[in-house]
Design an enzyme around this catalytic site. Structure first.
Site, PDB file in Angstrom:
ATOM      1  N   HIS A  35       0.852  -1.189   0.000  1.00 47.94           N
ATOM      2  CA  HIS A  35       0.000   0.000   0.000  1.00 47.94           C
ATOM      3  C   HIS A  35       0.886   1.236   0.000  1.00 47.94           C
ATOM      4  O   HIS A  35       1.773   1.389   0.847  1.00 47.94           O
ATOM      5  CB  HIS A  35      -0.935  -0.013   1.209  1.00 47.94           C
ATOM      6  CG  HIS A  35      -1.979  -1.082   1.132  1.00 47.94           C
ATOM      7  ND1 HIS A  35      -2.496  -1.703   2.250  1.00 47.94           N
ATOM      8  CD2 HIS A  35      -2.599  -1.640   0.067  1.00 47.94           C
ATOM      9  CE1 HIS A  35      -3.410  -2.595   1.866  1.00 47.94           C
ATOM     10  NE2 HIS A  35      -3.490  -2.570   0.547  1.00 47.94           N
TER      11      HIS A  35
ATOM     12  N   GLU B 248       2.006   3.744   3.002  1.00 42.00           N
ATOM     13  CA  GLU B 248       2.557   3.136   4.208  1.00 42.00           C
ATOM     14  C   GLU B 248       4.085   3.162   4.155  1.00 42.00           C
ATOM     15  O   GLU B 248       4.758   2.129   4.125  1.00 42.00           O
ATOM     16  CB  GLU B 248       1.967   1.737   4.372  1.00 42.00           C
ATOM     17  CG  GLU B 248       0.441   1.805   4.517  1.00 42.00           C
ATOM     18  CD  GLU B 248      -0.267   0.462   4.476  1.00 42.00           C
ATOM     19  OE1 GLU B 248       0.415  -0.587   4.514  1.00 42.00           O
ATOM     20  OE2 GLU B 248      -1.526   0.451   4.414  1.00 42.00           O
TER      21      GLU B 248
ATOM     22  N   GLU C 171       1.189  -4.994  11.138  1.00 43.09           N
ATOM     23  CA  GLU C 171       0.715  -3.622  11.045  1.00 43.09           C
ATOM     24  C   GLU C 171       1.547  -2.798  12.034  1.00 43.09           C
ATOM     25  O   GLU C 171       1.470  -3.009  13.241  1.00 43.09           O
ATOM     26  CB  GLU C 171      -0.773  -3.531  11.386  1.00 43.09           C
ATOM     27  CG  GLU C 171      -1.697  -4.233  10.412  1.00 43.09           C
ATOM     28  CD  GLU C 171      -1.958  -3.433   9.140  1.00 43.09           C
ATOM     29  OE1 GLU C 171      -1.477  -2.275   9.054  1.00 43.09           O
ATOM     30  OE2 GLU C 171      -2.649  -3.952   8.248  1.00 43.09           O
TER      31      GLU C 171
END
Length: 422
Positions: free
Chosen positions: A182, A185, A384
């Site tokens: 992504h 990020e 994450e």
């Protein structure tokens, strides 16, 4: 520095309200640097909301309205949604409160495609490729620079192999680290570059690092989505861009082949930030990683045994499956699930992240972890990273945190490298 940094991210509060930009900048934008936007295909205004008392089921419902769960802290989700989606969520009985937006400001960029001066610690695409080349030059015996393919816009997707005989394909367990599926990020690319530096600069002086490099083949892909990265930092403001840069941009982490589009965990609409594409592996970036992974099947045996795909943010360790809330499913026995959970919890104990099955966050289909495990038996996790919660500004932490937040995962990375040999 932090106050200055918040001025730089301030445009995200208005970015969500603007039309997503076309594949190339307009002449007006090139002259004046105006017109930032997130990667939704409509001009519908969006805002960030806080929703409390959520669970996997309600977060999956949120995603299926077209809203996007940005982060999770405990049972509180931060969600990007337009007015139509907000109405649907409220009609479903959810309580939404508007999250505070960053203060306004107008950052100055050193040049198109660069991070703002106050965020110069982040690597642009060209700086990333320079660092990869430098590692290969400085450590020729243990680093081999290669490529997994090219992006939709023709950019090279570099990969680095780290091993004691990097130019030779030895019979050793292999582990893959991928970053920046992504675009926005950016901390994840720093994570991959940190792994590259850690296992090269410390080779020969740190016994544990030396032993790992001597007994493993470590693969690092710092920017899976280079076009999106370049685009996200290419205007006056951060654009909040997530997907790749095809004419109908694709969410790369919904484009993988296993259970693609099966279960309401992605969108078939090109206007959605979770658009899965017209077919599995339709995006050149995911097909490039797929081809690389399949190239590691030697004499019928997959050499890759471990994988981490780094994302931001929420400070989570996730494991398959994402497409189903069941612990076990075809291709995942109870014993295999217990191993995933055990390793995930061990890694989370070292970095303070929260461990969970991917679908405990919300249901996703067509994800990299599900494909890696189901198709190749690779122990595949998603991390994450920092921060633990927040709205759109959470994608743009100040560069002062890079060293702290990348080294925070050192022990977890070591655990996976150790487990990959079992």
């Amino acid at each position: 520095m932090r106050a200055s940094r918040r001025r730089a991210t301030a445009a995200l509060s208005v970015a969500a309200c603007l039309l997503a930009l076309p594949a190339t900048q307009s002449a007006a934008e090139q002259r004046h640097g105006s017109g930032s936007g997130t990667d939704r295909g409509t001009a519908t205004a969006t805002s960030v909301y806080r929703i409390t008392d959520t669970d996997s089921r309600t977060r999956t419902e949120i995603q299926r309205t077209g809203a996007l769960v940005l982060s999770l802290k405990g049972d509180t989700a931060f969600v990007e949604a337009d007015e139509h989606q907000v109405r649907r969520l409220r009609s479903a009985g959810m309580r939404l409160s508007r999250a505070a937006a960053p203060s306004s400001g107008s950052p100055h960029r050193a040049a198109p495609g660069d991070f703002p001066p106050e965020d110069s610690g982040y690597h642009t695409y060209s700086e990333m490729t320079e660092e990869v080349e430098a590692a290969a030059t400085e450590h020729p015996g243990i680093v081999d620079r290669t490529s997994v393919g090219r992006s939709a816009r023709g950019r090279d997707i570099p990969a680095v192999k780290i091993s004691d005989n990097a130019g030779t394909d030895e019979d050793e367990p292999e582990v893959l680290f991928t970053c920046n599926q992504h675009a926005r990020e950016h901390l994840t690319a720093e994570m991959c570059l940190h792994i590259l530096r850690r296992y090269t600069d410390n080779y020969g002086s740190d016994p544990a690092i030396t032993d790992t490099v001597d007994s493993r083949e470590i693969w690092v892909v710092p920017m899976v989505n280079p076009d999106g990265v370049v685009y996200d930092v290419g205007g006056t403001y951060y654009r909040g861009w997530r997907r790749n840069r095809e004419s109908a941009p694709v969410d790369l982490n919904r484009n993988w082949g296993h259970k693609w589009g099966c279960c309401g965990g992605s969108s078939g609409s090109p206007n959605s930030p979770t658009y899965r594409g017209p077919a599995p592996f339709s995006a050149p970036e995911t097909s490039a990683i797929r081809d690389f992974v399949e190239s590691r099947v030697v004499d019928g045996t997959q050499q890759l045994t471990g994988h981490i795909d780094f994302h931001t943010f929420s400070e989570l360790v996730l494991w398959p499956y994402g497409y189903t809330t069941d612990d076990t499913a075809p291709g995942m026995t109870e014993e295999e699930y217990r191993r995933f959970a055990s390793i995930g919890r061990s890694m989370a104990a070292t970095n303070g992240y929260t461990p969970m099955q991917s679908s405990d966050l919300y249901v996703t289909d067509g994800s990299v972890n599900d494909w890696m495990w189901a198709e190749h038996g690779i122990l595949s996790f998603t991390f994450e990273m920092y921060p633990s919660s927040g709205g759109l500004d959470g994608f743009y932490p100040p560069d002062e945190v890079i060293q702290r937040e990348t080294s925070r995962n050192d022990e977890a990375v070591s655990i996976l490298l150790e487990e990959s040999g079992r």
